[in-house]
Design a protein around this motif. Structure first.
Motif, PDB file in Angstrom:
ATOM      1  N   VAL A 320       0.866  -1.176   0.000  1.00  0.00           N
ATOM      2  CA  VAL A 320       0.000   0.000   0.000  1.00  0.00           C
ATOM      3  C   VAL A 320       0.904   1.228   0.000  1.00  0.00           C
ATOM      4  N   SER A 321       0.590   2.188  -0.831  1.00  0.00           N
ATOM      5  CA  SER A 321       1.415   3.385  -0.919  1.00  0.00           C
ATOM      6  C   SER A 321       1.599   4.029   0.451  1.00  0.00           C
ATOM      7  N   PRO A 322       2.852   4.363   0.831  1.00  0.00           N
ATOM      8  CA  PRO A 322       3.083   5.054   2.102  1.00  0.00           C
ATOM      9  C   PRO A 322       2.272   6.337   2.231  1.00  0.00           C
ATOM     10  N   ALA A 323       2.053   7.040   1.109  1.00  0.00           N
ATOM     11  CA  ALA A 323       1.262   8.274   1.148  1.00  0.00           C
ATOM     12  C   ALA A 323      -0.182   7.976   1.542  1.00  0.00           C
ATOM     13  N   VAL A 324      -0.720   6.863   1.066  1.00  0.00           N
ATOM     14  CA  VAL A 324      -2.088   6.472   1.411  1.00  0.00           C
ATOM     15  C   VAL A 324      -2.173   6.099   2.888  1.00  0.00           C
ATOM     16  N   ILE A 325      -1.174   5.357   3.349  1.00  0.00           N
ATOM     17  CA  ILE A 325      -1.134   4.982   4.766  1.00  0.00           C
ATOM     18  C   ILE A 325      -1.123   6.231   5.644  1.00  0.00           C
ATOM     19  N   LEU A 326      -0.284   7.180   5.282  1.00  0.00           N
ATOM     20  CA  LEU A 326      -0.178   8.428   6.041  1.00  0.00           C
ATOM     21  C   LEU A 326      -1.508   9.166   6.077  1.00  0.00           C
ATOM     22  N   GLU A 327      -2.164   9.303   4.948  1.00  0.00           N
ATOM     23  CA  GLU A 327      -3.438  10.019   4.889  1.00  0.00           C
ATOM     24  C   GLU A 327      -4.510   9.303   5.706  1.00  0.00           C
ATOM     25  N   ASN A 328      -4.519   7.971   5.642  1.00  0.00           N
ATOM     26  CA  ASN A 328      -5.480   7.220   6.458  1.00  0.00           C
ATOM     27  C   ASN A 328      -5.294   7.530   7.939  1.00  0.00           C
ATOM     28  N   VAL A 329      -4.052   7.551   8.361  1.00  0.00           N
ATOM     29  CA  VAL A 329      -3.755   7.813   9.773  1.00  0.00           C
ATOM     30  C   VAL A 329      -4.134   9.246  10.129  1.00  0.00           C
ATOM     31  N   LYS A 330      -3.716  10.211   9.339  1.00  0.00           N
ATOM     32  CA  LYS A 330      -3.974  11.615   9.648  1.00  0.00           C
ATOM     33  C   LYS A 330      -5.473  11.891   9.746  1.00  0.00           C
ATOM     34  N   GLU A 331      -6.234  11.353   8.809  1.00  0.00           N
ATOM     35  CA  GLU A 331      -7.670  11.626   8.768  1.00  0.00           C
ATOM     36  C   GLU A 331      -8.372  11.067  10.000  1.00  0.00           C
ATOM     37  N   GLN A 332      -7.977   9.881  10.444  1.00  0.00           N
ATOM     38  CA  GLN A 332      -8.652   9.241  11.580  1.00  0.00           C
ATOM     39  C   GLN A 332      -8.152   9.778  12.930  1.00  0.00           C
ATOM     40  N   VAL A 333      -6.876  10.083  13.019  1.00  0.00           N
ATOM     41  CA  VAL A 333      -6.328  10.633  14.262  1.00  0.00           C
ATOM     42  C   VAL A 333      -7.054  11.920  14.642  1.00  0.00           C
ATOM     43  N   ALA A 334      -7.401  12.715  13.660  1.00  0.00           N
ATOM     44  CA  ALA A 334      -8.066  13.997  13.918  1.00  0.00           C
ATOM     45  C   ALA A 334      -9.414  13.814  14.601  1.00  0.00           C
ATOM     46  N   ARG A 335      -9.972  12.607  14.532  1.00  0.00           N
ATOM     47  CA  ARG A 335     -11.299  12.354  15.104  1.00  0.00           C
ATOM     48  C   ARG A 335     -11.245  11.565  16.412  1.00  0.00           C
ATOM     49  N   ARG A 336     -10.046  11.348  16.939  1.00  0.00           N
ATOM     50  CA  ARG A 336      -9.915  10.525  18.141  1.00  0.00           C
ATOM     51  C   ARG A 336      -9.303  11.315  19.294  1.00  0.00           C
ATOM     52  N   ASN A 337      -9.833  11.112  20.481  1.00  0.00           N
ATOM     53  CA  ASN A 337      -9.233  11.733  21.670  1.00  0.00           C
ATOM     54  C   ASN A 337      -7.894  11.095  22.004  1.00  0.00           C
ATOM     55  N   VAL A 338      -7.873   9.758  21.991  1.00  0.00           N
ATOM     56  CA  VAL A 338      -6.640   9.018  22.248  1.00  0.00           C
ATOM     57  C   VAL A 338      -6.474   8.009  21.112  1.00  0.00           C
ATOM     58  N   PRO A 339      -5.699   8.350  20.094  1.00  0.00           N
ATOM     59  CA  PRO A 339      -5.545   7.452  18.951  1.00  0.00           C
ATOM     60  C   PRO A 339      -4.802   6.167  19.315  1.00  0.00           C
ATOM     61  N   ILE A 340      -5.354   5.044  18.869  1.00  0.00           N
ATOM     62  CA  ILE A 340      -4.683   3.740  18.973  1.00  0.00           C
ATOM     63  C   ILE A 340      -4.526   3.269  17.538  1.00  0.00           C
ATOM     64  N   ILE A 341      -3.332   3.352  17.012  1.00  0.00           N
ATOM     65  CA  ILE A 341      -3.096   3.248  15.577  1.00  0.00           C
ATOM     66  C   ILE A 341      -2.647   1.842  15.215  1.00  0.00           C
TER      67      ILE A 341
END
Length: 386
Positions: A320-341
């Motif tokens: 999976v493209s590293p850029a896609v992985i990064l965007e997935n993480v960034k988008e979801q982290v913004a919606r979590r109080n305590v991110p568990i990645i």
């Protein structure tokens, strides 16, 4: 094994900086309380010595003396009565008043939702003599019902006090960890399916960004990459269990099979590191496979099951493209109080990890390992509410 333990201790000091100091400070102030021949067990808050005065959580001490404790909402005061004696604790004014006319200011306070007041004054007001036994140390209130002399008390309670101190240490440590988590922005990086040929590279990147992670490992890989497993632990990361087969048709055939896979994984971890863990993550996450019987089985075994709330989706294809992985993480982290990645040990993840850590650092997150004593996060919201 000593080296592993040392690194784990260092990681606690690094990631819980105030805990190490406060923990020792609280231990230095601890004192045991005995009423005649009864060692009082406290909860939440403990007796402590401040400026030479012993303060106690009043409710437990009053109950041991046979006194009544009543709270007055209107005045925010506590009334302690026994026989003909009465003490008033005025919380807003931090003042203690006895029916004998003694008024003490700045001697009442609240600690961890418990009202604290001076031990000696209260004991004497209700007809008790007070003595201090340096071994322990113990503060003792005694009246005509006391059967033991002070010299006997310490030896009588020595084993019990050792167990009580262990409970106190655990309570203080957990409280300060929780306060740390509430004070700072915390995120948890987790890796599944390792260890692998990628683990060492992941460790180097984590070290570069002063981050720690949690690795959920498979039994055969723990055995095959034993030196890497030791290094994961030595560098202050957490290790959890991921089972043996990683096969839905096998591991979820029955609750006993799932538990046996986790136990076998734990045995492999112990063989390599000398340590066991209570942390588990079941393959493919806990929904829908971890039905009630499965959940009850892991709870009975003492395991703490962790899912995730940020899915990097780095395992949806062979690469999976590293850029896609990064965007997935960034988008979801913004919606979590305590991110568990959720991440996996893959080449694309290795390539994406520096950018993920840069982003988390920029957002002000501190990246710490999962603690085996904290309340887990599970897709089954009620699992740890029982």
């Amino acid at each position: 094994m000593k080296k592993i333990a040392l690194f784990l201790m260092i990681s606690i000091i690094v990631f819980f900086p105030n805990e190490s100091y406060g923990h020792q400070e609280d231990l230095n102030k601890l004192i045991f309380i005995v009423v005649n021949e009864q060692l009082i067990a406290f909860e939440d808050a403990y007796p402590e010595v401040k400026d030479g005065t012993t303060y106690i959580p009043i409710r437990f001490f009053a109950e041991a003396m046979g006194a009544d404790v009543k709270w007055d909402n209107e005045s925010n005061s506590v009334y302690i009565t026994k026989d003909e004696g009465e003490i008033i604790l005025d919380i807003p004014l931090k003042t203690l008043i006895t029916d004998g006319g003694i008024i003490m200011t700045d001697c009442v306070y609240v600690k961890h939702n418990r009202i604290m007041a001076p031990f000696k004054v209260i004991a004497k007001c209700f007809g008790y003599d007070v003595s201090y036994i340096p071994a322990g140390p113990i503060a003792r209130a005694k009246n005509n019902n006391a059967r033991m002399v002070d010299e006997e008390v310490y030896f009588h309670f020595q084993d019990t006090m050792t167990k009580e101190k262990e409970k106190m240490i655990l309570t203080i440590r957990n409280r300060e960890k929780e306060e740390f988590r509430l004070r700072y922005k915390i995120a948890y990086i987790t890796f599944d399916d390792g260890p692998s040929i990628y683990t060492e590279r992941l460790l180097k990147i984590l070290e570069q960004y002063h981050a720690k992670a949690t690795f959920f490992m498979l039994a055969d890989r723990i055995t095959n990459y034993s030196e890497i497993v030791k290094k994961v632990a030595e560098e202050g990361n957490a290790i959890g269990l991921h089972g043996v087969t990683h096969d839905v048709k096998k591991i979820y055939r029955s609750p006993s099979i799932l538990v046996s896979e986790m136990n076998a994984c734990n045995d492999a971890l112990q063989m390599v590191t000398g340590m066991k863990t209570t942390l588990i993550r079941v393959p493919y996450g806990s929904k829908p496979h971890m039905t009630e019987k499965f959940r009850e089985a892991v709870l009975r075994e003492g395991y703490k099951m962790w899912d995730w709330n940020v899915d990097s989706k780095d395992s949806e294809a062979d690469y999976v493209s590293p850029a896609v992985i990064l965007e997935n993480v960034k988008e979801q982290v913004a919606r979590r109080n305590v991110p568990i990645i959720l991440l996996h040990e893959r080449q694309s993840t290795v390539e994406a990890l520096p950018k993920i850590l840069e982003h988390l650092n920029q957002e002000g997150y501190i990246l710490i390992p999962i603690d085996g004593e904290q309340k887990p996060y599970s897709f089954w919201k009620d699992m740890y509410e029982r």
